[in-house]
Design a protein around this motif. Structure first.
Motif, PDB file in Angstrom:
ATOM      1  N   ALA A   1       0.737  -1.316   0.091  1.00 23.77           N
ATOM      2  CA  ALA A   1       0.057  -0.185  -0.058  1.00 23.77           C
ATOM      3  C   ALA A   1       0.947   1.228  -0.009  1.00 23.77           C
ATOM      4  O   ALA A   1       0.447   2.479  -0.205  1.00 23.77           O
ATOM      5  N   ASP A   2       1.879   1.157   0.430  1.00 23.17           N
ATOM      6  CA  ASP A   2       3.035   2.326   0.353  1.00 23.17           C
ATOM      7  C   ASP A   2       4.243   2.201  -0.336  1.00 23.17           C
ATOM      8  O   ASP A   2       5.085   2.966  -0.247  1.00 23.17           O
ATOM      9  N   GLN A   3       4.314   1.102  -1.193  1.00 22.63           N
ATOM     10  CA  GLN A   3       5.614   0.917  -1.985  1.00 22.63           C
ATOM     11  C   GLN A   3       5.179   0.598  -3.410  1.00 22.63           C
ATOM     12  O   GLN A   3       4.716  -0.785  -3.441  1.00 22.63           O
ATOM     13  N   ALA A   4       5.395   1.195  -4.294  1.00 22.27           N
ATOM     14  CA  ALA A   4       4.889   0.830  -5.809  1.00 22.27           C
ATOM     15  C   ALA A   4       5.956  -0.086  -6.510  1.00 22.27           C
ATOM     16  O   ALA A   4       7.268   0.238  -6.279  1.00 22.27           O
ATOM     17  N   LEU A   5       5.745  -1.185  -7.224  1.00 21.95           N
ATOM     18  CA  LEU A   5       6.461  -1.783  -8.157  1.00 21.95           C
ATOM     19  C   LEU A   5       6.430  -1.237  -9.622  1.00 21.95           C
ATOM     20  O   LEU A   5       7.479  -0.962 -10.296  1.00 21.95           O
ATOM     21  N   PHE A   6       5.135  -0.579 -10.081  1.00 20.89           N
ATOM     22  CA  PHE A   6       4.978  -0.329 -11.419  1.00 20.89           C
ATOM     23  C   PHE A   6       4.011   0.942 -11.182  1.00 20.89           C
ATOM     24  O   PHE A   6       3.297   1.271 -10.268  1.00 20.89           O
ATOM     25  N   ARG A   7       4.285   1.947 -12.213  1.00 20.69           N
ATOM     26  CA  ARG A   7       3.484   3.024 -12.469  1.00 20.69           C
ATOM     27  C   ARG A   7       3.010   3.338 -13.869  1.00 20.69           C
ATOM     28  O   ARG A   7       3.785   2.984 -14.762  1.00 20.69           O
ATOM     29  N   ILE A   8       1.987   3.758 -13.996  1.00 23.73           N
ATOM     30  CA  ILE A   8       1.266   4.327 -15.498  1.00 23.73           C
ATOM     31  C   ILE A   8       1.713   5.799 -15.250  1.00 23.73           C
ATOM     32  O   ILE A   8       1.230   6.733 -14.540  1.00 23.73           O
ATOM     33  N   LEU A   9       2.640   6.180 -16.307  1.00 19.71           N
ATOM     34  CA  LEU A   9       2.694   7.631 -16.521  1.00 19.71           C
ATOM     35  C   LEU A   9       2.252   8.269 -17.759  1.00 19.71           C
ATOM     36  O   LEU A   9       2.359   7.469 -18.728  1.00 19.71           O
ATOM     37  N   ALA A  10       2.150   9.547 -17.858  1.00 18.37           N
ATOM     38  CA  ALA A  10       1.533  10.162 -18.714  1.00 18.37           C
ATOM     39  C   ALA A  10       2.801  11.135 -19.346  1.00 18.37           C
ATOM     40  O   ALA A  10       3.733  11.915 -18.576  1.00 18.37           O
ATOM     41  N   ALA A  11       2.909  11.363 -20.588  1.00 15.80           N
ATOM     42  CA  ALA A  11       3.945  12.220 -21.283  1.00 15.80           C
ATOM     43  C   ALA A  11       3.877  13.673 -20.631  1.00 15.80           C
ATOM     44  O   ALA A  11       2.847  14.190 -20.391  1.00 15.80           O
ATOM     45  N   LYS A  12       4.784  14.468 -20.447  1.00 18.39           N
ATOM     46  CA  LYS A  12       4.854  15.864 -19.716  1.00 18.39           C
ATOM     47  C   LYS A  12       3.991  16.721 -20.438  1.00 18.39           C
ATOM     48  O   LYS A  12       3.057  17.287 -19.596  1.00 18.39           O
ATOM     49  N   ASP A  13       3.844  16.958 -21.790  1.00 14.72           N
ATOM     50  CA  ASP A  13       2.533  17.749 -22.246  1.00 14.72           C
ATOM     51  C   ASP A  13       1.182  17.139 -22.750  1.00 14.72           C
ATOM     52  O   ASP A  13       0.786  17.801 -23.767  1.00 14.72           O
ATOM     53  N   SER A  14       1.005  16.130 -22.293  1.00 15.23           N
ATOM     54  CA  SER A  14       0.069  15.277 -22.775  1.00 15.23           C
ATOM     55  C   SER A  14      -1.406  15.895 -22.335  1.00 15.23           C
ATOM     56  O   SER A  14      -2.355  15.443 -23.014  1.00 15.23           O
ATOM     57  N   GLY A  15      -1.312  16.310 -21.272  1.00 18.91           N
ATOM     58  CA  GLY A  15      -2.693  16.680 -20.685  1.00 18.91           C
ATOM     59  C   GLY A  15      -3.557  15.760 -19.883  1.00 18.91           C
ATOM     60  O   GLY A  15      -4.288  16.071 -19.571  1.00 18.91           O
ATOM     61  N   ILE A  16      -3.034  14.483 -20.032  1.00 21.57           N
ATOM     62  CA  ILE A  16      -3.306  13.444 -19.066  1.00 21.57           C
ATOM     63  C   ILE A  16      -2.821  13.520 -17.708  1.00 21.57           C
ATOM     64  O   ILE A  16      -1.737  13.488 -17.170  1.00 21.57           O
ATOM     65  N   GLN A  17      -3.921  13.426 -17.035  1.00 20.31           N
ATOM     66  CA  GLN A  17      -3.821  13.486 -15.427  1.00 20.31           C
ATOM     67  C   GLN A  17      -4.475  12.414 -14.761  1.00 20.31           C
ATOM     68  O   GLN A  17      -4.139  12.125 -13.562  1.00 20.31           O
ATOM     69  N   THR A  18      -5.577  11.866 -15.274  1.00 15.59           N
ATOM     70  CA  THR A  18      -6.445  10.865 -14.567  1.00 15.59           C
ATOM     71  C   THR A  18      -6.361   9.620 -15.346  1.00 15.59           C
ATOM     72  O   THR A  18      -6.146   9.766 -16.497  1.00 15.59           O
ATOM     73  N   ALA A  19      -7.105   8.315 -14.557  1.00 20.02           N
ATOM     74  CA  ALA A  19      -7.200   7.370 -15.418  1.00 20.02           C
ATOM     75  C   ALA A  19      -8.396   7.420 -16.540  1.00 20.02           C
ATOM     76  O   ALA A  19      -8.252   6.974 -17.657  1.00 20.02           O
ATOM     77  N   ALA A  20      -9.436   8.263 -16.275  1.00 17.83           N
ATOM     78  CA  ALA A  20     -10.132   8.747 -17.268  1.00 17.83           C
ATOM     79  C   ALA A  20      -9.588   9.249 -18.397  1.00 17.83           C
ATOM     80  O   ALA A  20     -10.343   9.080 -19.671  1.00 17.83           O
ATOM     81  N   ASP A  21      -8.605   9.941 -18.271  1.00 22.15           N
ATOM     82  CA  ASP A  21      -7.963  10.544 -19.408  1.00 22.15           C
ATOM     83  C   ASP A  21      -7.549   9.628 -20.455  1.00 22.15           C
ATOM     84  O   ASP A  21      -6.859   9.955 -21.382  1.00 22.15           O
TER      85      ASP A  21
END
Length: 315
Positions: free
Chosen positions: A110-130
Motif C-alpha cells: 500500500a505504500d511501495q509501488a513496483l510499477f506506475r502508469i505515467l503520462a508524457a509531460k505535455d500530454s494533458g493526461i492527469q487521471t485514469a479517465a484521461d
C-alpha cells in the motif's frame, strides 16, 4: 578355521566402517539467471554475505540481458532458477510442467509501488479517465500488460476503452515517453521514478491494487524434485538476506548501484526498497492471472495451482 578367519575379517571391516566418519554430502551448485533488476538484490546480498555457503548450497549467477534469454537458458537446462512472474511461469509450463514458483521476489504494498502508469509531460493526461482510448506502452504478455489492464479496469475503464501498444524494451518506452511520441507508458521502478523526475506525470500505480503486482523466484521442477534440500537452503539464505536488507537498507545502496539495478541519474537519490518475507502467490492471485492469459488468447490451457506454485520449500 578358515571360515572363522573370514568372519573375523568381515566383522573388523564392518566395525571400521561404523567408526569411520560419514563422508560429507556433496554440496549442490544452483545456477541462477539474473537480470540487473531490484528484484535480485537479496540474492546478491546473500552471495556477498556468505549466506548461501552458511546454509550449505553453492550458487552461481548467470547474468542475462533479457527475459527471453533467461527463459531460453531455463528451457535448455542451462540455468536452474530465475526471477520472473506468474504469467511467465505459465508460458514455460504450457507444453509440460517445467518450472514452479517457490517464493515472492518482490511485492507491491500500500505504500511501495513496483510499477506506475505515467503520462508524457505535455500530454494533458492527469487521471485514469484521461487514458480512455490512449495507447499505453507495455511489454506484451507480461505482468506489465496484465497490471495495466487490471489497474485501469479497477478505475472503471471498460475493455474497449483500454488500449496498449507493445514496446518491449524499457529504455525505448522511457525514451518515447520522454519525447512525447508515446503519450503514456507503464514502467517499473526505478525507471518510473526517473520518468517522473524528467517531467512525466504519475497517473496510477500498483499501491492501489498491490494484490496484482509481484515477481517470483522460480526453479526448474527437475531441480526441485532432485535437489529439494538445495532449494530449501537457497530460500533460507534469501530469508536471511531480506532480514539484513530490511533492517539496514542503506547499507546495500552501493551494491544496488554497482550491480546497475538503478539508472545512473538516480544513483545518489534512489532508496533501497523493502523486500517481502517468505510467501507465495495465493490461489486467487493464480486464478486471476490464468484467467487473464486465457482471456487474451496467450494460452489455451488450464493448470492446477500446484503445477505452477510450490510453497513447501520455504523455511
Amino acid at each position: 578355521m578358515k571360515q572363522k578367519l573370514t568372519l573375523l575379517v568381515l566383522l573388523f571391516t564392518l566395525l571400521v566402517s561404523a567408526c569411520s566418519p560419514a563422508q560429507p554430502t556433496e554440496t549442490i551448485t544452483l545456477k541462477v539467471a539474473i537480470l540487473p533488476i531490484l528484484d535480485v538484490l537479496p540474492m546478491v546480498v546473500a552471495q556477498q554475505e556468505g549466506l548461501f555457503t552458511k546454509n550449505g548450497v553453492n550458487v552461481e549467477f548467470i547474468p542475462v540481458g533479457s527475459a527471453p534469454e533467461r527463459d531460453q537458458l531455463i528451457s535448455a537446462g542451462q540455468a536452474d532458477g530465475m526471477v520472473n512472474e506468474l504469467a511467465s511461469v505459465m508460458f514455460l509450463n504450457q507444453d509440460q510442467i517445467q518450472v514452479q514458483a517457490v517464493r515472492f521476489a518482490r511485492t507491491a504494498t500500500a505504500d511501495q509501488a513496483l510499477f506506475r502508469i505515467l503520462a508524457a509531460k505535455d500530454s494533458g493526461i492527469q487521471t485514469a479517465a484521461d487514458l480512455k482510448g490512449v495507447p499505453v506502452g507495455v511489454s506484451q504478455a507480461t505482468v506489465i500488460e496484465y497490471l495495466t489492464e487490471r489497474l485501469l479496469q479497477a478505475e472503471g475503464l471498460s475493455a474497449d476503452e483500454i488500449q496498449t501498444v507493445a514496446i518491449p524494451k524499457i529504455p525505448d518506452r522511457l525514451a518515447l515517453l520522454g519525447s512525447g511520441e508515446l503519450k503514456a507508458a507503464m514502467l517499473p521502478e526505478p525507471f518510473s521514478t526517473l520518468a517522473a523526475q524528467q517531467g512525466a506525470t504519475v497517473v496510477l500505480d500498483d499501491t492501489l491494487r498491490p494484490e496484482y503486482s509481484f515477481s517470483l523466484i522460480t526453479f526448474r521442477k527437475a531441480v526441485i524434485d532432485q535437489h529439494p534440500q538445495a532449494v530449501r537452503a537457497f530460500l533460507a539464505a534469501i530469508e536471511e538476506a531480506v532480514a539484513l536488507i530490511n533492517a539496514d537498507p542503506q547499507k546495500y545502496s552501493g551494491l544496488m548501484v554497482d550491480q546497475k539495478m538503478v539508472p545512473a541519474p538516480l544513483a545518489e537519490s534512489f532508496k533501497v526498497p523493502t523486500y517481502p518475507l517468505k510467501g507465495v502467490p495465493t490461489q486467487a492471485q493464480f486464478d486471476d492471472t490464468l484467467a487473464w492469459v486465457k482471456e487474451k488468447g496467450y494460452l489455451n490451457k488450464d493448470f492446477a495451482y500446484t503445477d505452477c506454485v510450490n510453497g513447501s520449500l520455504l523455511p
